[in-house]
Motif scaffolding. Structure first.
Motif, PDB file in Angstrom:
ATOM      1  N   GLY A   1       0.845  -1.141   0.039  1.00  0.00           N
ATOM      2  CA  GLY A   1      -0.065  -0.069  -0.158  1.00  0.00           C
ATOM      3  C   GLY A   1       0.925   1.422  -0.131  1.00  0.00           C
ATOM      4  N   ARG A   2       2.117   1.118  -0.574  1.00  0.00           N
ATOM      5  CA  ARG A   2       2.668   2.535  -0.709  1.00  0.00           C
ATOM      6  C   ARG A   2       3.511   2.549  -2.281  1.00  0.00           C
ATOM      7  N   TYR A   3       4.001   3.924  -2.520  1.00  0.00           N
ATOM      8  CA  TYR A   3       4.721   3.696  -3.581  1.00  0.00           C
ATOM      9  C   TYR A   3       5.318   5.065  -3.646  1.00  0.00           C
ATOM     10  N   THR A   4       6.210   5.247  -4.669  1.00  0.00           N
ATOM     11  CA  THR A   4       6.961   6.695  -4.566  1.00  0.00           C
ATOM     12  C   THR A   4       6.526   7.317  -5.722  1.00  0.00           C
ATOM     13  N   GLY A   5       6.152   8.545  -5.717  1.00  0.00           N
ATOM     14  CA  GLY A   5       5.611   9.278  -6.671  1.00  0.00           C
ATOM     15  C   GLY A   5       5.069  10.567  -6.289  1.00  0.00           C
ATOM     16  N   ILE A   6       4.268  11.206  -7.200  1.00  0.00           N
ATOM     17  CA  ILE A   6       3.493  12.547  -6.974  1.00  0.00           C
ATOM     18  C   ILE A   6       1.978  12.410  -6.590  1.00  0.00           C
ATOM     19  N   GLY A   7       1.545  11.504  -6.992  1.00  0.00           N
ATOM     20  CA  GLY A   7       0.060  11.182  -6.381  1.00  0.00           C
ATOM     21  C   GLY A   7      -1.052  11.434  -7.425  1.00  0.00           C
ATOM     22  N   ILE A   8      -0.938  11.115  -8.538  1.00  0.00           N
ATOM     23  CA  ILE A   8      -2.055  11.453  -9.465  1.00  0.00           C
ATOM     24  C   ILE A   8      -2.309  10.168 -10.363  1.00  0.00           C
ATOM     25  N   GLU A   9      -3.710   9.995 -10.479  1.00  0.00           N
ATOM     26  CA  GLU A   9      -4.025   8.984 -11.347  1.00  0.00           C
ATOM     27  C   GLU A   9      -4.392   9.556 -12.832  1.00  0.00           C
ATOM     28  N   VAL A  10      -3.978   8.807 -13.830  1.00  0.00           N
ATOM     29  CA  VAL A  10      -4.035   9.567 -15.234  1.00  0.00           C
ATOM     30  C   VAL A  10      -4.697   8.523 -16.274  1.00  0.00           C
ATOM     31  N   LYS A  11      -5.423   8.993 -17.163  1.00  0.00           N
ATOM     32  CA  LYS A  11      -5.952   7.828 -18.082  1.00  0.00           C
ATOM     33  C   LYS A  11      -5.985   8.661 -19.464  1.00  0.00           C
ATOM     34  N   ASN A  12      -6.054   8.002 -20.430  1.00  0.00           N
ATOM     35  CA  ASN A  12      -6.067   8.625 -21.825  1.00  0.00           C
ATOM     36  C   ASN A  12      -7.313   9.068 -22.146  1.00  0.00           C
TER      37      ASN A  12
ATOM     38  N   ASP B   1      -9.824  11.077 -24.779  1.00  0.00           N
ATOM     39  CA  ASP B   1      -9.639  11.865 -26.129  1.00  0.00           C
ATOM     40  C   ASP B   1      -8.390  12.156 -26.561  1.00  0.00           C
ATOM     41  N   GLU B   2      -7.414  11.278 -26.328  1.00  0.00           N
ATOM     42  CA  GLU B   2      -6.008  11.511 -26.846  1.00  0.00           C
ATOM     43  C   GLU B   2      -5.401  12.544 -25.963  1.00  0.00           C
ATOM     44  N   LYS B   3      -5.891  12.918 -24.720  1.00  0.00           N
ATOM     45  CA  LYS B   3      -5.122  13.827 -23.848  1.00  0.00           C
ATOM     46  C   LYS B   3      -4.733  12.956 -22.605  1.00  0.00           C
ATOM     47  N   MET B   4      -3.609  13.261 -22.199  1.00  0.00           N
ATOM     48  CA  MET B   4      -3.167  12.530 -20.893  1.00  0.00           C
ATOM     49  C   MET B   4      -3.904  13.412 -19.849  1.00  0.00           C
ATOM     50  N   THR B   5      -5.016  12.681 -19.131  1.00  0.00           N
ATOM     51  CA  THR B   5      -5.892  13.519 -18.285  1.00  0.00           C
ATOM     52  C   THR B   5      -5.814  12.712 -16.840  1.00  0.00           C
ATOM     53  N   ILE B   6      -5.843  13.657 -15.941  1.00  0.00           N
ATOM     54  CA  ILE B   6      -5.466  13.346 -14.461  1.00  0.00           C
ATOM     55  C   ILE B   6      -7.059  13.178 -13.969  1.00  0.00           C
ATOM     56  N   ILE B   7      -7.325  11.837 -13.315  1.00  0.00           N
ATOM     57  CA  ILE B   7      -8.839  11.724 -13.095  1.00  0.00           C
ATOM     58  C   ILE B   7      -8.926  11.712 -11.634  1.00  0.00           C
ATOM     59  N   ASP B   8      -7.939  11.594 -10.976  1.00  0.00           N
ATOM     60  CA  ASP B   8      -7.757  11.839  -9.500  1.00  0.00           C
ATOM     61  C   ASP B   8      -6.574  11.980  -8.813  1.00  0.00           C
ATOM     62  N   VAL B   9      -6.588  12.578  -7.711  1.00  0.00           N
ATOM     63  CA  VAL B   9      -5.458  13.107  -6.936  1.00  0.00           C
ATOM     64  C   VAL B   9      -5.404  12.342  -5.602  1.00  0.00           C
ATOM     65  N   VAL B  10      -4.471  11.721  -5.368  1.00  0.00           N
ATOM     66  CA  VAL B  10      -4.469  11.008  -3.952  1.00  0.00           C
ATOM     67  C   VAL B  10      -4.388  11.844  -2.782  1.00  0.00           C
ATOM     68  N   ASN B  11      -5.224  11.927  -1.764  1.00  0.00           N
ATOM     69  CA  ASN B  11      -5.398  12.581  -0.952  1.00  0.00           C
ATOM     70  C   ASN B  11      -3.878  12.631   0.121  1.00  0.00           C
TER      71      ASN B  11
ATOM     72  N   LEU C   1      -5.665  19.052  -9.829  1.00  0.00           N
ATOM     73  CA  LEU C   1      -6.989  19.014  -9.819  1.00  0.00           C
ATOM     74  C   LEU C   1      -7.382  17.680 -10.780  1.00  0.00           C
ATOM     75  N   PRO C   2      -8.213  16.983 -10.289  1.00  0.00           N
ATOM     76  CA  PRO C   2      -8.874  16.027 -11.347  1.00  0.00           C
ATOM     77  C   PRO C   2      -9.579  16.925 -12.563  1.00  0.00           C
ATOM     78  N   GLY C   3      -9.200  16.534 -13.846  1.00  0.00           N
ATOM     79  CA  GLY C   3      -9.632  17.215 -14.867  1.00  0.00           C
ATOM     80  C   GLY C   3      -8.345  17.765 -15.594  1.00  0.00           C
ATOM     81  N   ASP C   4      -7.430  18.036 -15.011  1.00  0.00           N
ATOM     82  CA  ASP C   4      -6.339  18.822 -15.775  1.00  0.00           C
ATOM     83  C   ASP C   4      -5.583  17.604 -16.633  1.00  0.00           C
ATOM     84  N   LYS C   5      -5.193  18.387 -17.816  1.00  0.00           N
ATOM     85  CA  LYS C   5      -4.375  17.726 -18.656  1.00  0.00           C
ATOM     86  C   LYS C   5      -3.086  17.754 -18.834  1.00  0.00           C
TER      87      LYS C   5
END
Length: 421
Positions: free
Chosen positions: A108-119, A121-131, A141-145
């Motif tokens: 339950g841990r990892y090293t990173g910056i804490g965002i979930e990303v999905k492609n 409409d061909e845009k790398m979109t952040i769909i969630d940000v870890v608390n 914010l979620p929705g940022d590309k």
């Protein structure tokens, strides 16, 4: 970032069969459904490593690839790469870094910056940000590309490639440039990479003695966290819950062991899941033991197209045992089990599909998914949106948010179903 979509996994300790369950929830830090089967390091493997991998494929892979049947399998690199390409997308050679990441993610841990990303409409979109993550603190914010990482453009890159830009940056701080809807200027965040502890489960109170439980992944800690969250909900009301919504949307899965244990919390009896493979220990059946933590109170489970693997095991176990009503859209359809096989001195490993799992009714959902009892399709909602709807809050600051996503129709339907029981 967090990579969501993975497998139920097991470690094979050589000559001893199954040794311990592991999860493959977040190998990198991005949302990725299929890990490409080729790793750059595969082309650089030595003959001894190739022979070891070939032996394990021959002995344990879920399908018989009709390898050369001899004590010494003599393949050159090109022949090996052609064979390797026949493995499913979940089987992969793991180098030292990937193996370390896997063990971290299992806990339950990892090293990173804490965002979930999905492609999207061909845009790398952040769909969630870890608390409590660096990205959350910085204001992502979620929705940022994502436009660029350290001035390296994200255009025409795969999710794995963008993850590599973040993971292999020479700098501790990442310059993450994004485009936000309704703003003309690009925004650049200076975000520090660090170890992030992930919550497997969160909960909220609903109306009339019912509760909401979101299970975000299945790690070694999930059983404990789920039990604590349910106990906290019941403690607040002072009596057993009258109903529970279990939200498995966007849950990538994790360990088979964890999925079985969490399923058992809500079942008095019945089959949870069975696994079938080519070697003896890959064939197992898991059954519920007496003791339902909710004492029979009704359950509604939410799934979507991003619910996979261990999440599908839980959903199917509750559905087939007539313990829950499933609401949402067709799930991902990840119905195979991966085993982790240490290679050489243990610094590398082979993640190999060794079995397929079957629902209590004997169905394989691989490539198909679970069909909900009540089908409601909608776009994914961030955790922020869900929290607003759960709490029935609509302040000036989130009024615009709700206007764009009118309502979480799946969650609204779940609450309605519970109120009718």
């Amino acid at each position: 970032m967090t990579t969501k979509k993975n497998a139920s996994n097991t470690v094979i300790k050589k000559n001893t069969g199954f040794f311990i369950s592991l999860c493959l929830v977040i190998l990198l830090t991005l949302l990725a459904f299929n890990t490409h089967v080729y790793a750059s390091s595969v082309k650089e493997l030595k003959s001894q490593q190739i022979d070891e991998i070939l032996f394990n494929i021959h002995a344990y892979y879920v399908e018989d690839l009709a390898l050369q049947n001899s004590d010494h399998i003599n393949y050159n690199n090109k022949q090996f790469e052609r064979l390797y390409s026949k493995l499913d997308p979940y089987s992969k050679y793991l180098d030292e870094h990937e193996l370390t990441s896997l063990f971290d993610n299992t806990n339950g841990r990892y090293t990173g910056i804490g965002i979930e990303v999905k492609n999207v409409d061909e845009k790398m979109t952040i769909i969630d940000v870890v608390n409590n993550s660096p990205a959350k603190i910085a204001g992502v914010l979620p929705g940022d590309k994502i436009i660029s990482v350290n001035n390296n453009s994200a255009d025409n890159r795969t999710i794995d490639e963008v993850a590599t830009l973040i993971r292999e940056s020479k700098f501790a701080n990442i310059d993450l440039t994004v485009k936000r809807d309704n703003t003309k200027e690009l925004i650049t965040f200076h975000v520090a990479r660090r170890q992030i502890n992930l919550e497997s489960a969160t909960s909220e109170l609903l109306d009339s003695g019912t509760g909401y439980l979101a299970i975000n992944n299945f790690s070694n800690h999930t059983l404990h966290e789920v039990a604590l969250q349910v106990a906290a909900l019941q403690s607040h009301f002072g009596y057993p819950l009258k109903g529970l919504v279990i939200d498995l949307r966007d849950n990538p899965g994790g360990t088979l062991k964890s999925a079985v244990a969490v399923s058992d919390l809500f079942l008095q009896s019945g089959t949870i899941v069975t696994t079938k493979g080519r070697f003896y220990d890959a064939n197992q059946a898991f059954y519920a033991k007496r003791g339902d933590i909710l004492k029979g109170a009704p359950i509604v489970v939410l799934i979507n197209e991003n619910s996979a693997s261990a999440a599908e095991i839980l959903a199917a176990a509750l559905k087939d045992n007539k313990r829950a009503t499933i609401v949402g859209s067709q799930s991902f359809g990840k119905g195979s089990v991966q085993s982790l096989i240490p290679l050489g001195d243990g610094n590398t490993a082979l993640k190999l599909t060794t079995a397929k799992y079957y629902t209590p009714l004997g169905q394989s959902i691989d490539g198909i998914g679970i069909t909900p009892d009540v089908a409601i399709n909608q776009t994914s909602l961030s955790q922020t949106n869900k929290a607003v709807i759960i709490k029935n809050e609509q302040t000036n600051s989130n009024a615009q948010l709700l206007t764009g996503n009118l309502a979480d129709q799946q969650l609204v339907k779940a609450k309605q179903l519970l109120s009718m029981q």
